[in-house]
Design a protein around this motif. Structure first.
Motif, mmCIF file in Angstrom:
data_model
loop_
_atom_site.group_PDB
_atom_site.id
_atom_site.type_symbol
_atom_site.label_atom_id
_atom_site.label_comp_id
_atom_site.label_asym_id
_atom_site.label_seq_id
_atom_site.Cartn_x
_atom_site.Cartn_y
_atom_site.Cartn_z
ATOM 1 N N ARG A 199 0.819 -1.216 0.000
ATOM 2 C CA ARG A 199 0.000 0.000 0.000
ATOM 3 C C ARG A 199 0.849 1.260 0.000
ATOM 4 O O ARG A 199 0.339 2.363 0.196
ATOM 5 C CB ARG A 199 -0.951 -0.029 1.197
ATOM 6 C CG ARG A 199 -2.068 -1.046 0.998
ATOM 7 C CD ARG A 199 -2.693 -1.510 2.303
ATOM 8 N NE ARG A 199 -3.766 -2.460 2.011
ATOM 9 C CZ ARG A 199 -3.571 -3.741 1.712
ATOM 10 N NH1 ARG A 199 -2.335 -4.216 1.660
ATOM 11 N NH2 ARG A 199 -4.590 -4.538 1.459
ATOM 12 N N GLN A 278 -4.217 3.915 10.352
ATOM 13 C CA GLN A 278 -5.149 3.959 9.222
ATOM 14 C C GLN A 278 -4.746 2.962 8.149
ATOM 15 O O GLN A 278 -5.581 2.275 7.551
ATOM 16 C CB GLN A 278 -5.205 5.378 8.656
ATOM 17 C CG GLN A 278 -5.850 6.394 9.588
ATOM 18 C CD GLN A 278 -5.524 7.826 9.232
ATOM 19 O OE1 GLN A 278 -4.922 8.096 8.195
ATOM 20 N NE2 GLN A 278 -5.901 8.755 10.100
ATOM 21 N N GLN A 279 -3.436 2.860 7.897
ATOM 22 C CA GLN A 279 -2.948 1.912 6.893
ATOM 23 C C GLN A 279 -3.228 0.473 7.328
ATOM 24 O O GLN A 279 -3.628 -0.378 6.511
ATOM 25 C CB GLN A 279 -1.453 2.129 6.671
ATOM 26 C CG GLN A 279 -1.111 3.472 6.037
ATOM 27 C CD GLN A 279 0.299 3.940 6.376
ATOM 28 O OE1 GLN A 279 1.108 3.179 6.900
ATOM 29 N NE2 GLN A 279 0.590 5.201 6.104
ATOM 30 N N THR A 282 -6.842 -0.501 6.767
ATOM 31 C CA THR A 282 -7.214 -0.811 5.384
ATOM 32 C C THR A 282 -6.608 -2.124 4.913
ATOM 33 O O THR A 282 -7.156 -2.774 4.021
ATOM 34 C CB THR A 282 -6.771 0.321 4.440
ATOM 35 O OG1 THR A 282 -5.347 0.449 4.482
ATOM 36 C CG2 THR A 282 -7.413 1.642 4.840
ATOM 37 N N GLN A 339 -8.565 -3.448 15.662
ATOM 38 C CA GLN A 339 -7.911 -3.692 14.381
ATOM 39 C C GLN A 339 -6.536 -4.273 14.654
ATOM 40 O O GLN A 339 -6.168 -4.510 15.805
ATOM 41 C CB GLN A 339 -7.775 -2.367 13.616
ATOM 42 C CG GLN A 339 -6.911 -1.336 14.368
ATOM 43 C CD GLN A 339 -6.554 -0.131 13.539
ATOM 44 O OE1 GLN A 339 -7.349 0.777 13.376
ATOM 45 N NE2 GLN A 339 -5.335 -0.132 13.017
#
Length: 476
Positions: A199, A278-279, A282, A339
């Protein structure tokens, strides 16, 4: 009298920093798997799976290892009481050990003098070149990232100071971490860094490849090669420089006015941490923890606090703040988002390059099962870990300082300033800490401080005031 390799290893392994079974007798040590590695002296070349071949960059050739040197990759099992652990070794054999390798001698066997070959730059090049080639050697599988170009010419040097792994630095380009204690399965570090690299994350060191094998019937990560950052600065060292500058400045000088003020870097680190979270959100699944489970979380924190008090009675007089924080957490009546997170986040896990903060060591706590290291968690746990690290940076220099009492207000000022800057940066990066998140953060900090109390009482009693101070401070 020559001993078997197993007998020699049983005596040698207990003295290694990365051996997790210190203090317990070894009941049995056995070699579970052994793979001879073909030694060769490759030309300095640049390997690329894009080109599908290797190209010589110049006429320099690394001298080949002597014909009477051999190396084996071993997976061994060590049984101690009711527990059995696996470790990986790179064992070399020579008719005579040169002076430079005598400090890593294992002992004399029928095959020659055995030694820890990760320290032998004449033979470790096979690891890097095999990763570049994507080779299969016996049960070992060497793999590289798609499109990776790897220069196989640099010689290796063992990086010092590691506790649970051994890292080889090849020139100033690559660092290859060998996971000494093996847990069957894919290591979270390979899993996370590879996903973030796909990413385009700017907050990781570029991955180049890995080594794997089947262990206990599972594909298991043995080693992971990444970009080495020779000019980057360690976050802990940078923070300590700032603290020393403050302590060395005239009385009355505010932390903001000292030349080595760290607050702007703490703000940038907070932003980088938010972006990293955030990465991760995702790249991997996310979930929620419902209020009944939050209550169970709070009760777990409370049980660990009581266990810490039982072992370190000094904590009892400071525990009221923790009980209040855990009560507030138990009253949270909305779900908490979870997460993939770093899981062991502190200033020693980050490095500052010219342009960005880089986050390292995504493997989690090495002693924990892989299922726990991969488990979804709140990103606030990483925030709590970094805030505790700021407190340690500010206060650990006071443990044997003659002016510790007079410097304590300056330590509190430095820690408070950098904690606030980190939180502000985290919010600016999109990772807000407010309302119930702040309640969770306080509980996580104090739960971690309770763990630190036990650790310091066992290992560094003079540092005990550092975690104890966390219980006497206001909700910051």
């Amino acid at each position: 009298m020559r001993h078997t390799l197993e007998e020699l290893l049983a005596g040698w392994i207990t003295h290694q920093r990365w051996f997790a079974g210190k203090g317990r007798a070894i009941a049995e040590l056995a070699i579970e798997a052994g793979t001879p590695l073909p030694l060769r002296g490759p030309a300095e070349s640049l390997h690329s799976d894009v080109a599908g071949s290797s190209r010589t960059t110049d006429d320099t050739v690394r001298p080949p290892a002597s014909d009477d040197v051999s190396v084996r990759h071993l997976v061994i099992t060590v049984r101690q009481e009711s527990q059995t652990d696996r470790y990986q070794l790179l064992v070399g054999f020579r008719p005579r050990l040169p002076q430079r390798l005598r400090h890593v001698a294992i002992g004399e066997t029928e095959d020659g003098f055995a030694y820890d070959a990760v320290h032998d730059a004449e033979v470790t090049g096979i690891l890097l070149s095999s990763i570049a080639d994507g080779a299969d050697l016996g049960g070992l599988r060497f793999r590289h990232m798609p499109g990776a170009e790897i220069d196989t010419s640099p010689r290796s040097l063992v990086l010092g100071g590691e506790q649970s792994n051994t890292s080889l630095v090849f020139g100033d380009a690559y660092i290859c971490k060998m996971f000494r204690k093996l847990v069957p399965g894919v290591n979270p570090e390979l899993e996370v860094v590879s996903a973030l690299a796909e990413r385009g994350s700017p907050n990781i060191a570029r991955p180049y490849g890995w080594i794997e094998a089947d262990v206990a019937g599972e594909n298991t990560t043995l080693a992971f090669a990444q970009e080495f950052l020779p000019t980057a600065s360690d976050g802990w060292a940078l923070a300590l420089t700032s603290v020393r500058d403050l302590y060395g400045s005239p009385q009355g000088t505010a932390a903001a006015d000292v030349g080595g003020d760290f607050a702007s870097e703490s703000h940038r680190l907070g932003m980088a941490t938010a972006h990293l979270h955030q990465q991760l959100a995702t790249a991997f699944p996310t979930g929620t923890v419902e209020p009944p489970d939050i209550k169970r979380m709070a009760e777990g924190f409370r049980r660990r606090l009581e266990a810490a008090i039982e072992e370190v009675p000094e904590l009892a007089g400071h525990a009221e703040a923790a009980h209040e924080a855990f009560d507030r957490l138990a009253d949270v009546d909305r779900p908490i988002t979870v997460q993939r997170v770093h899981g062991d986040y502190h200033l020693g896990q980050v490095m500052r390059t010219f342009s960005e903060w880089i986050v390292l060591d995504f493997e989690g706590e090495p002693g924990q099962p892989l299922s726990e290291r991969r488990a979804l968690d709140t990103p606030v746990r990483d925030v709590a870990g970094m805030l505790r690290s700021f407190d340690y940076a500010a206060r650990h220099l006071l443990s044997d300082h003659p002016d510790a009492k007079s410097l304590e207000p300056r330590a509190a000022e430095w820690a408070g300033r950098n904690r606030a800057a980190f939180i502000e940066g985290y919010s600016a990066g999109g990772g807000h800490i407010r309302g119930d998140d702040a309640v969770l953060l306080r509980a996580l900090e104090l739960s971690k401080a309770a763990y630190e109390v036990i650790y310091e009482a066992r290992n560094r009693p003079t540092w005990l005031p550092i975690p104890l101070a966390a219980f006497t401070l206001d909700d910051r």
